[in-house]
Design a protein around this motif. Structure first.
Motif, PDB file in Angstrom:
ATOM      1  N   LEU A  73       0.823  -1.217   0.000  1.00 57.29           N
ATOM      2  CA  LEU A  73       0.000   0.000   0.000  1.00 57.29           C
ATOM      3  C   LEU A  73       0.853   1.262   0.000  1.00 57.29           C
ATOM      4  CD1 LEU A  73      -2.806  -0.861   2.589  1.00 57.29           C
ATOM      5  CD2 LEU A  73      -2.754  -1.247   0.138  1.00 57.29           C
ATOM      6  N   THR A  74       0.345   2.284  -0.697  1.00 55.59           N
ATOM      7  CA  THR A  74       1.014   3.581  -0.683  1.00 55.59           C
ATOM      8  C   THR A  74       0.045   4.624  -0.143  1.00 55.59           C
ATOM      9  OG1 THR A  74       0.344   3.972  -2.964  1.00 55.59           O
ATOM     10  CG2 THR A  74       2.562   3.071  -2.611  1.00 55.59           C
ATOM     11  N   ILE A  75       0.598   5.650   0.481  1.00 58.33           N
ATOM     12  CA  ILE A  75      -0.172   6.687   1.148  1.00 58.33           C
ATOM     13  C   ILE A  75       0.155   8.031   0.521  1.00 58.33           C
ATOM     14  CG2 ILE A  75      -0.674   7.722   3.412  1.00 58.33           C
ATOM     15  CD1 ILE A  75      -1.066   4.650   3.345  1.00 58.33           C
ATOM     16  N   GLU A  76      -0.868   8.868   0.341  1.00 62.35           N
ATOM     17  CA  GLU A  76      -0.641  10.251  -0.081  1.00 62.35           C
ATOM     18  C   GLU A  76      -0.216  11.014   1.168  1.00 62.35           C
ATOM     19  OE1 GLU A  76      -0.679  11.892  -3.011  1.00 62.35           O
ATOM     20  OE2 GLU A  76      -0.989   9.966  -3.990  1.00 62.35           O
ATOM     21  N   ALA A  77       1.074  11.351   1.237  1.00 57.39           N
ATOM     22  CA  ALA A  77       1.585  12.001   2.442  1.00 57.39           C
ATOM     23  C   ALA A  77       2.564  13.109   2.078  1.00 57.39           C
ATOM     24  CB  ALA A  77       2.281  10.968   3.325  1.00 57.39           C
ATOM     25  N   TYR A  78       2.383  14.250   2.704  1.00 53.61           N
ATOM     26  CA  TYR A  78       3.311  15.370   2.558  1.00 53.61           C
ATOM     27  C   TYR A  78       3.534  15.740   1.087  1.00 53.61           C
ATOM     28  CZ  TYR A  78       4.128  13.468   7.196  1.00 53.61           C
ATOM     29  OH  TYR A  78       3.948  12.955   8.451  1.00 53.61           O
ATOM     30  N   GLY A  79       2.492  15.687   0.300  1.00 52.28           N
ATOM     31  CA  GLY A  79       2.598  16.105  -1.098  1.00 52.28           C
ATOM     32  C   GLY A  79       3.168  15.071  -2.043  1.00 52.28           C
ATOM     33  N   SER A  80       3.381  13.855  -1.582  1.00 54.42           N
ATOM     34  CA  SER A  80       3.882  12.802  -2.474  1.00 54.42           C
ATOM     35  C   SER A  80       3.288  11.456  -2.053  1.00 54.42           C
ATOM     36  CB  SER A  80       5.421  12.742  -2.445  1.00 54.42           C
ATOM     37  OG  SER A  80       5.849  12.319  -1.176  1.00 54.42           O
ATOM     38  N   THR A  81       3.600  10.428  -2.821  1.00 53.06           N
ATOM     39  CA  THR A  81       3.122   9.086  -2.509  1.00 53.06           C
ATOM     40  C   THR A  81       4.249   8.312  -1.842  1.00 53.06           C
ATOM     41  OG1 THR A  81       1.731   9.199  -4.467  1.00 53.06           O
ATOM     42  CG2 THR A  81       2.078   7.036  -3.535  1.00 53.06           C
ATOM     43  N   MET A  82       3.943   7.710  -0.689  1.00 53.98           N
ATOM     44  CA  MET A  82       4.965   6.981   0.079  1.00 53.98           C
ATOM     45  C   MET A  82       4.449   5.593   0.441  1.00 53.98           C
ATOM     46  SD  MET A  82       5.685   9.862   2.951  1.00 53.98           S
ATOM     47  CE  MET A  82       7.415  10.158   2.841  1.00 53.98           C
ATOM     48  N   PRO A  83       5.370   4.633   0.603  1.00 52.99           N
ATOM     49  CA  PRO A  83       4.951   3.316   1.101  1.00 52.99           C
ATOM     50  C   PRO A  83       4.435   3.462   2.535  1.00 52.99           C
ATOM     51  CG  PRO A  83       7.225   3.264   0.303  1.00 52.99           C
ATOM     52  CD  PRO A  83       6.782   4.682   0.290  1.00 52.99           C
ATOM     53  N   ILE A  84       3.509   2.598   2.917  1.00 52.16           N
ATOM     54  CA  ILE A  84       2.899   2.694   4.242  1.00 52.16           C
ATOM     55  C   ILE A  84       3.939   2.551   5.360  1.00 52.16           C
ATOM     56  CG2 ILE A  84       2.307   0.246   4.418  1.00 52.16           C
ATOM     57  CD1 ILE A  84      -0.350   1.168   5.777  1.00 52.16           C
ATOM     58  N   ASN A  85       4.994   1.772   5.107  1.00 59.05           N
ATOM     59  CA  ASN A  85       5.985   1.565   6.165  1.00 59.05           C
ATOM     60  C   ASN A  85       6.859   2.798   6.431  1.00 59.05           C
ATOM     61  OD1 ASN A  85       7.637   1.465   3.944  1.00 59.05           O
ATOM     62  ND2 ASN A  85       8.284  -0.662   4.251  1.00 59.05           N
ATOM     63  N   GLN A  86       6.673   3.875   5.650  1.00 62.46           N
ATOM     64  CA  GLN A  86       7.403   5.115   5.912  1.00 62.46           C
ATOM     65  C   GLN A  86       6.580   6.107   6.728  1.00 62.46           C
ATOM     66  OE1 GLN A  86       9.144   6.814   2.387  1.00 62.46           O
ATOM     67  NE2 GLN A  86      10.337   4.984   1.954  1.00 62.46           N
ATOM     68  N   VAL A  87       5.309   5.778   6.974  1.00 60.48           N
ATOM     69  CA  VAL A  87       4.479   6.660   7.791  1.00 60.48           C
ATOM     70  C   VAL A  87       3.897   5.939   9.004  1.00 60.48           C
ATOM     71  CG1 VAL A  87       3.858   8.239   5.917  1.00 60.48           C
ATOM     72  CG2 VAL A  87       2.433   6.262   6.370  1.00 60.48           C
ATOM     73  N   ALA A  88       4.084   4.614   9.078  1.00 61.38           N
ATOM     74  CA  ALA A  88       3.509   3.852  10.178  1.00 61.38           C
ATOM     75  C   ALA A  88       4.264   2.540  10.374  1.00 61.38           C
ATOM     76  CB  ALA A  88       2.044   3.548   9.885  1.00 61.38           C
ATOM     77  N   GLN A  89       4.057   1.959  11.555  1.00 60.24           N
ATOM     78  CA  GLN A  89       4.644   0.649  11.850  1.00 60.24           C
ATOM     79  C   GLN A  89       3.507  -0.369  11.891  1.00 60.24           C
ATOM     80  OE1 GLN A  89       6.489   0.330  15.676  1.00 60.24           O
ATOM     81  NE2 GLN A  89       7.338  -1.675  15.255  1.00 60.24           N
ATOM     82  N   ILE A  90       3.726  -1.497  11.214  1.00 60.33           N
ATOM     83  CA  ILE A  90       2.699  -2.540  11.143  1.00 60.33           C
ATOM     84  C   ILE A  90       3.138  -3.705  12.025  1.00 60.33           C
ATOM     85  CG2 ILE A  90       1.426  -4.095   9.628  1.00 60.33           C
ATOM     86  CD1 ILE A  90       2.317  -2.191   7.305  1.00 60.33           C
ATOM     87  N   THR A  91       2.271  -4.103  12.958  1.00 57.36           N
ATOM     88  CA  THR A  91       2.567  -5.246  13.828  1.00 57.36           C
ATOM     89  C   THR A  91       1.402  -6.227  13.786  1.00 57.36           C
ATOM     90  OG1 THR A  91       1.674  -4.057  15.741  1.00 57.36           O
ATOM     91  CG2 THR A  91       4.059  -3.915  15.390  1.00 57.36           C
ATOM     92  N   VAL A  92       1.652  -7.432  14.290  1.00 51.70           N
ATOM     93  CA  VAL A  92       0.634  -8.481  14.315  1.00 51.70           C
ATOM     94  C   VAL A  92       0.430  -8.902  15.773  1.00 51.70           C
ATOM     95  CG1 VAL A  92      -0.055 -10.725  13.402  1.00 51.70           C
ATOM     96  CG2 VAL A  92       1.471  -9.261  12.070  1.00 51.70           C
ATOM     97  N   PRO A  93      -0.500  -8.219  16.494  1.00 57.25           N
ATOM     98  CA  PRO A  93      -0.701  -8.555  17.907  1.00 57.25           C
ATOM     99  C   PRO A  93      -1.441  -9.878  18.111  1.00 57.25           C
ATOM    100  CG  PRO A  93      -2.224  -6.824  17.241  1.00 57.25           C
ATOM    101  CD  PRO A  93      -1.318  -7.091  16.072  1.00 57.25           C
ATOM    102  N   GLU A  94      -2.296 -10.252  17.163  1.00 59.01           N
ATOM    103  CA  GLU A  94      -3.059 -11.497  17.257  1.00 59.01           C
ATOM    104  C   GLU A  94      -3.047 -12.191  15.901  1.00 59.01           C
ATOM    105  OE1 GLU A  94      -7.062 -10.684  18.549  1.00 59.01           O
ATOM    106  OE2 GLU A  94      -6.369  -9.058  19.844  1.00 59.01           O
ATOM    107  N   ALA A  95      -3.493 -13.435  15.874  1.00 61.77           N
ATOM    108  CA  ALA A  95      -3.464 -14.219  14.638  1.00 61.77           C
ATOM    109  C   ALA A  95      -4.340 -13.617  13.538  1.00 61.77           C
ATOM    110  CB  ALA A  95      -3.898 -15.645  14.913  1.00 61.77           C
ATOM    111  N   ARG A  96      -5.441 -12.953  13.900  1.00 60.56           N
ATOM    112  CA  ARG A  96      -6.360 -12.416  12.895  1.00 60.56           C
ATOM    113  C   ARG A  96      -6.505 -10.899  13.023  1.00 60.56           C
ATOM    114  NH1 ARG A  96      -7.768 -16.128  10.029  1.00 60.56           N
ATOM    115  NH2 ARG A  96      -9.270 -14.934   8.844  1.00 60.56           N
ATOM    116  N   MET A  97      -5.431 -10.237  13.468  1.00 58.89           N
ATOM    117  CA  MET A  97      -5.495  -8.781  13.672  1.00 58.89           C
ATOM    118  C   MET A  97      -4.156  -8.150  13.298  1.00 58.89           C
ATOM    119  SD  MET A  97      -7.307  -6.175  15.102  1.00 58.89           S
ATOM    120  CE  MET A  97      -8.465  -6.935  16.195  1.00 58.89           C
ATOM    121  N   LEU A  98      -4.237  -7.017  12.595  1.00 55.55           N
ATOM    122  CA  LEU A  98      -3.051  -6.206  12.327  1.00 55.55           C
ATOM    123  C   LEU A  98      -3.196  -4.913  13.104  1.00 55.55           C
ATOM    124  CD1 LEU A  98      -2.755  -6.581   8.447  1.00 55.55           C
ATOM    125  CD2 LEU A  98      -1.246  -7.575  10.151  1.00 55.55           C
TER     126      LEU A  98
END
Length: 186
Positions: A41-66
């Motif tokens: 996924l890419t995000i419209e951020a700060y006037g440009s398009t960035m990968p999601i991992n440059q604006v947020a951290q993705i973790t897996v707390p449970e088997a069926r939850m991000l």
């Protein structure tokens, strides 16, 4: 003759399309939640398009939850929109600067949706491979027109480029069939 057209460069670029496709397929996990599901996924951020991992951290707390922890409060809405509009069928729940993304149970309809997404990724990879082929063929035509290579050399290199393209497309199809079988397995 092979100095004129770098066949290895074309092969490297086609292999790059395969690697990108494998990475995209890795995001289509079945069964368990995986952070790689949201990585394309890419995000419209700060006037440009960035990968999601440059604006947020993705973790897996449970088997069926991000869990998506957004670093800048002003970006929470954009990240939520990107996840909703991704075509993955996910509905994030906003909790301050954190988005909880429950993964729906994989029913028959959901599996078919994932197969459609895998097919879209495959078509994108095939298009990328065809672009590499077109670049190589254009280069060959130019070299032949300039007199750098003969018509026979051009034809033989053209056949070689087409053969590489066909082999790469077959590899994409094999990867797709394998992923479809994995997704549809109950």
């Amino acid at each position: 003759m092979s100095d004129a057209l770098d066949v290895n460069d074309l092969k490297r670029r086609m292999d790059g399309a395969i690697q990108s496709f494998k990475h995209d397929l890795g995001g289509l996990r079945t069964g368990r939640a995986s952070a790689s599901l949201l990585e394309p996924l890419t995000i419209e951020a700060y006037g440009s398009t960035m990968p999601i991992n440059q604006v947020a951290q993705i973790t897996v707390p449970e088997a069926r939850m991000l869990s998506v922890s957004v670093w800048d409060k002003s970006m929470v809405g954009a990240v939520e929109r990107a996840i909703r509009d991704s075509g993955l069928g996910l509905n994030p729940i906003t909790d301050g600067m954190t988005l909880r993304v429950p993964l729906p149970e994989l029913n028959e309809q959901r599996r078919k949706e994932l197969v459609k997404i895998a097919n879209q990724y495959a078509e994108g990879a095939k298009v990328a491979v065809r672009h590499v082929r077109r670049d190589g063929m254009d280069q060959l035509k130019k070299l032949e027109k300039d007199g750098t290579i003969s018509q026979d050399d051009s034809r033989s290199l053209s056949d070689k480029v087409q053969k590489m393209t066909d082999e790469t497309i077959v590899e994409v199809d094999k990867l797709l069939v394998s992923k479809e079988a994995e997704i549809m397995q109950v």
